[in-house]
Every structure is written in C-alpha cells, then in structure tokens.
Design an enzyme around this catalytic site. Structure first.
Site, PDB file in Angstrom:
ATOM      1  N   LYS A  13       1.875   4.194  -7.246  1.00 13.86           N
ATOM      2  CA  LYS A  13       2.278   5.588  -7.662  1.00 13.86           C
ATOM      3  C   LYS A  13       2.645   6.338  -6.518  1.00 13.86           C
ATOM      4  O   LYS A  13       3.561   7.056  -6.243  1.00 13.86           O
ATOM      5  CB  LYS A  13       1.174   6.472  -8.367  1.00 13.86           C
ATOM      6  CG  LYS A  13       0.582   5.741  -9.651  1.00 13.86           C
ATOM      7  CD  LYS A  13      -0.882   6.702 -10.169  1.00 13.86           C
ATOM      8  CE  LYS A  13      -1.813   6.759  -9.273  1.00 13.86           C
ATOM      9  NZ  LYS A  13      -2.609   5.400  -8.982  1.00 13.86           N
ATOM     10  N   ARG A  88      -5.675  13.150 -14.927  1.00 12.59           N
ATOM     11  CA  ARG A  88      -6.622  12.005 -15.148  1.00 12.59           C
ATOM     12  C   ARG A  88      -7.660  11.992 -16.241  1.00 12.59           C
ATOM     13  O   ARG A  88      -8.287  10.979 -16.404  1.00 12.59           O
ATOM     14  CB  ARG A  88      -7.424  11.913 -13.801  1.00 12.59           C
ATOM     15  CG  ARG A  88      -6.776  10.689 -12.885  1.00 12.59           C
ATOM     16  CD  ARG A  88      -7.796  10.980 -11.633  1.00 12.59           C
ATOM     17  NE  ARG A  88      -7.838   9.967 -10.516  1.00 12.59           N
ATOM     18  CZ  ARG A  88      -7.005   9.659  -9.635  1.00 12.59           C
ATOM     19  NH1 ARG A  88      -6.026  10.141  -9.205  1.00 12.59           N
ATOM     20  NH2 ARG A  88      -7.148   8.653  -8.980  1.00 12.59           N
ATOM     21  N   ARG A 127      -4.402  -1.257   2.222  1.00  9.44           N
ATOM     22  CA  ARG A 127      -3.534  -0.088   2.180  1.00  9.44           C
ATOM     23  C   ARG A 127      -3.588   0.651   3.502  1.00  9.44           C
ATOM     24  O   ARG A 127      -4.972   0.779   3.877  1.00  9.44           O
ATOM     25  CB  ARG A 127      -3.845   1.087   1.123  1.00  9.44           C
ATOM     26  CG  ARG A 127      -3.240   2.138   1.040  1.00  9.44           C
ATOM     27  CD  ARG A 127      -3.109   2.926  -0.238  1.00  9.44           C
ATOM     28  NE  ARG A 127      -4.549   3.181  -0.766  1.00  9.44           N
ATOM     29  CZ  ARG A 127      -4.509   3.532  -2.023  1.00  9.44           C
ATOM     30  NH1 ARG A 127      -3.499   3.908  -2.658  1.00  9.44           N
ATOM     31  NH2 ARG A 127      -5.802   3.988  -2.579  1.00  9.44           N
TER      32      ARG A 127
HETATM   33  P1  ADP Z   1      -6.069   6.558  -6.034  1.00 13.24           P
HETATM   34  O1  ADP Z   1      -4.534   6.485  -6.416  1.00 13.24           O
HETATM   35  O2  ADP Z   1      -6.123   5.315  -5.126  1.00 13.24           O
HETATM   36  O3  ADP Z   1      -6.925   6.339  -7.343  1.00 13.24           O
HETATM   37  P2  ADP Z   1      -5.945   9.316  -5.305  1.00 13.24           P
HETATM   38  O4  ADP Z   1      -5.816   9.511  -3.927  1.00 13.24           O
HETATM   39  O5  ADP Z   1      -5.225   9.594  -6.596  1.00 13.24           O
HETATM   40  O6  ADP Z   1      -6.554   7.712  -5.244  1.00 13.24           O
HETATM   41  O7  ADP Z   1      -7.488   9.846  -5.645  1.00 13.24           O
HETATM   42  C1  ADP Z   1      -8.679   9.869  -4.576  1.00 13.24           C
HETATM   43  C2  ADP Z   1      -9.814  10.369  -5.415  1.00 13.24           C
HETATM   44  O8  ADP Z   1      -9.620  11.901  -5.489  1.00 13.24           O
HETATM   45  C3  ADP Z   1     -10.083   9.898  -6.729  1.00 13.24           C
HETATM   46  O9  ADP Z   1     -11.139   8.786  -6.746  1.00 13.24           O
HETATM   47  C4  ADP Z   1     -11.029  11.202  -7.116  1.00 13.24           C
HETATM   48  O10 ADP Z   1     -12.385  11.272  -6.781  1.00 13.24           O
HETATM   49  C5  ADP Z   1     -10.403  12.228  -6.677  1.00 13.24           C
HETATM   50  N1  ADP Z   1      -8.936  12.749  -7.545  1.00 13.24           N
HETATM   51  C6  ADP Z   1      -7.936  12.859  -7.258  1.00 13.24           C
HETATM   52  N2  ADP Z   1      -7.107  13.276  -8.306  1.00 13.24           N
HETATM   53  C7  ADP Z   1      -7.895  13.490  -9.208  1.00 13.24           C
HETATM   54  C8  ADP Z   1      -7.793  14.184 -10.499  1.00 13.24           C
HETATM   55  N3  ADP Z   1      -6.573  14.404 -11.110  1.00 13.24           N
HETATM   56  N4  ADP Z   1      -9.038  14.471 -11.036  1.00 13.24           N
HETATM   57  C9  ADP Z   1     -10.328  14.187 -10.742  1.00 13.24           C
HETATM   58  N5  ADP Z   1     -10.192  13.757  -9.518  1.00 13.24           N
HETATM   59  C10 ADP Z   1      -9.267  13.254  -8.755  1.00 13.24           C
HETATM   60  P1  ADP Z   2      -1.450   4.252  -5.844  1.00 12.91           P
HETATM   61  O1  ADP Z   2      -0.856   5.701  -5.403  1.00 12.91           O
HETATM   62  O2  ADP Z   2      -1.070   4.030  -7.091  1.00 12.91           O
HETATM   63  O3  ADP Z   2      -3.079   4.320  -5.536  1.00 12.91           O
HETATM   64  P2  ADP Z   2      -0.054   3.007  -3.571  1.00 12.91           P
HETATM   65  O4  ADP Z   2       1.311   3.575  -3.788  1.00 12.91           O
HETATM   66  O5  ADP Z   2      -0.860   3.589  -2.489  1.00 12.91           O
HETATM   67  O6  ADP Z   2      -0.940   2.885  -4.929  1.00 12.91           O
HETATM   68  O7  ADP Z   2      -0.108   1.404  -3.351  1.00 12.91           O
HETATM   69  C1  ADP Z   2      -1.264   0.724  -3.005  1.00 12.91           C
HETATM   70  C2  ADP Z   2      -1.195  -0.423  -1.660  1.00 12.91           C
HETATM   71  O8  ADP Z   2      -0.177  -1.309  -2.483  1.00 12.91           O
HETATM   72  C3  ADP Z   2      -0.309   0.287  -0.672  1.00 12.91           C
HETATM   73  O9  ADP Z   2      -0.612  -0.219   0.415  1.00 12.91           O
HETATM   74  C4  ADP Z   2       1.384  -0.083  -0.871  1.00 12.91           C
HETATM   75  O10 ADP Z   2       2.054  -0.365   0.146  1.00 12.91           O
HETATM   76  C5  ADP Z   2       1.193  -1.247  -1.709  1.00 12.91           C
HETATM   77  N1  ADP Z   2       2.065  -1.587  -3.019  1.00 12.91           N
HETATM   78  C6  ADP Z   2       2.485  -0.593  -3.716  1.00 12.91           C
HETATM   79  N2  ADP Z   2       3.435  -0.852  -4.571  1.00 12.91           N
HETATM   80  C7  ADP Z   2       3.232  -2.581  -4.755  1.00 12.91           C
HETATM   81  C8  ADP Z   2       4.130  -3.449  -5.232  1.00 12.91           C
HETATM   82  N3  ADP Z   2       4.871  -3.261  -6.128  1.00 12.91           N
HETATM   83  N4  ADP Z   2       3.823  -4.696  -4.819  1.00 12.91           N
HETATM   84  C9  ADP Z   2       2.847  -4.886  -3.794  1.00 12.91           C
HETATM   85  N5  ADP Z   2       2.424  -4.103  -3.209  1.00 12.91           N
HETATM   86  C10 ADP Z   2       2.615  -2.866  -3.521  1.00 12.91           C
END
Ligand code: ADP
Ligand code: ADP
Ligand code: ZN
Length: 217
Positions: A13, A88, A127
C-alpha cells in the site's frame, strides 16, 4: 479522485501510494505514518497509541477517524486522497463516509491488493525507509540504486519499524483478517472494489493500479 488502498501489512500500500504521489500529485493519507509521527512527538494521542502499535493491535476508531478528519481539512488533500491503512474496521469505514460527505467529497475506488500471506512476513521483515523523506525500500525486492543512498533525496540514513518483526506481523495479519477484510462487502455493495494482483512485481502492480485510475480496467 479519492481512493482506498486495502490489503494486509506488507501488501504494498505505502509503496504504491508514494508512487501515486510522485506521478499524479495525489496525497497519501497513512494513519500508520500519522500515528508514528504522534508517537515521536509525544502528543497525548501518541502516548496512548504507542503500546497498542508495538503489540500489533488496532488503535481506537475514535483516534484514527479524528486524525483523518483533521487531515482532510487541509487543502492539499483536494488534489486527491489516497487512504493507506485506513479504514481498518467497519466503524472506520462508516466514519469515512461521513467525513467525506460532510466535505462534499466521495470515494472513487477501493483497490484491494490481493496477496499471499505467506509471502508477507518476508516483505515486512525486509522493509526499511529513508529517515529523511520516507521513501520505502526492501532488502531484497527494492534496494536503493546506489548502496546506502536514498534514490529520492540522496540521504544516507535509513530506519526500520519496531513492529516489523515476525511475531508482531502475525498479530497484525490476524487483526487484518478479523477486522479489516470484513469491510470489503460494504464497499462491494457500493460497486467500488477493484482487485489487483499484489504478488506481481512493484512495477506491474503499479501498472494495474494506473489502468484502474485511468478507467481502463
Ligand atoms: P502496515 O501497513 O504495515 O500494517 P501501518 O503503518 O498501516 O502498518 O500501521 C501500523 C500500526 O498503526 C498498526 O499495526 C496499528 O497499530 C496502527 N494503525 C494504523 N492505522 C490504523 C487504523 N486505521 N486503525 C487502527 N490502528 C491503526
Ligand atoms: P504496506 O504499506 O502495505 O504495509 P509496503 O508498501 O511498505 O506495504 O511494502 C512492504 C515491503 O515490501 C517494502 O519493503 C516494499 O519495498 C516491498 N514491496 C512492496 N510491494 C512489493 C511487491 N509488489 N513485490 C515485492 N516487494 C514489494
Ligand atoms: Zn530519501
């Protein structure tokens, strides 16, 4: 245009949101980034959120909908909002509808990144991001073009998130399955959901998203 990028942790994302910012001038609204900024600044919200985030659980709906509402009042979001990591829960999805309609705005697409959960632990564990501009990288899938130097801003320091470890990722996945995936039918009923193959490489996922935004998919 206002879109949601929906998918479990590591689905890609943030990677796609940052690209859309760079290429289309849209604005990424990541509740995760906003909450991490609040933790770093030591605000009351940050103090409340920290332990919950470290455990991989969800911060309260009231807190996240509050920060999204404030963010939507900033004018730059009129260029097009990319909701990343929000909503979420069902309650957050309902709040978002209200927050947008109060401002005369609406959602155009909910883009679901379909991924195989088994691959996500490796993505999350590898990451890292630029400590200056936040550009995202990966130990295996997206290294900086010049080792140790951010492609976007030239900075030399990078950081890793404390919650990007295998154990916390499992909790975050379970939260996604239990609370976030169930909001898909809410958006399917509105005809907003578009699916992309999140297991494809980064460029291919981007191409699939572009086709949707350009009305070609
Ligand atoms: P990822 O995309 O890797 O799951 P985020 O950066 O979106 O991580 O979120 C990290 C943490 O922040 C989540 O595990 C949660 O604790 C909190 N968080 C983020 N967005 C939300 C949301 N919309 N509702 C509740 N908790 C959230
Ligand atoms: P999210 O925001 O959904 O938690 P990220 O965009 O941070 O996910 O991606 C998680 C990790 O995977 C990052 O280190 C990113 O560089 C890598 N990544 C993202 N998209 C891809 C893909 N299509 N294939 C392989 N690695 C990816
Ligand atoms: Zn940078």
């Amino acid at each position: 245009m206002n879109i949601i990028l929906l998918g479990p942790p590591g689905a890609g994302k943030g990677t796609q949101a940052k690209r859309l910012e760079q290429e289309r001038g849209m604005v990424q609204l990541s509740t995760g980034d906003m909450l991490r900024a609040a933790v770093k600044a030591g605000t009351p919200t940050g103090i409340q959120a920290k332990a919950v985030m470290d455990a991989g659980e969800l911060v309260s709906d009231a807190i996240v909908s509050g920060i999204i509402g404030e963010r939507l009042d900033m004018e730059d979001t009129l260029k097009g909002a990319i909701f990343d990591g929000y909503p979420r829960t069902a309650a957050q999805a309902e709040s978002l509808d209200v927050l947008l309609s109060e401002r005369g705005r609406q959602l155009d697409f909910v883009i679901e990144l379909e991924v195989n959960e088994d691959a996500l632990v490796e993505r999350v564990e590898g990451r890292f991001t630029c400590a200056n501009c936040g550009e995202g990288y990966h130990d295996k899938f997206k290294l900086p073009k010049v080792e140790g130097t951010c492609d976007v801003c030239g900075h030399h320091e990078f950081k890793r998130r404390p919650d990007d470890n295998a154990e916390t990722v499992r909790t975050r996945m379970a939260e996604y399955r239990a609370k976030t995936a169930p909001i898909l039918p809410f958006y399917e009923a509105k005809g907003l959901v578009k699916k992309v193959d999140g297991m494809a490489d980064i460029a291919e996922v981007g191409a699939q998203i572009d086709a949707i935004l350009d009305g070609k998919a």
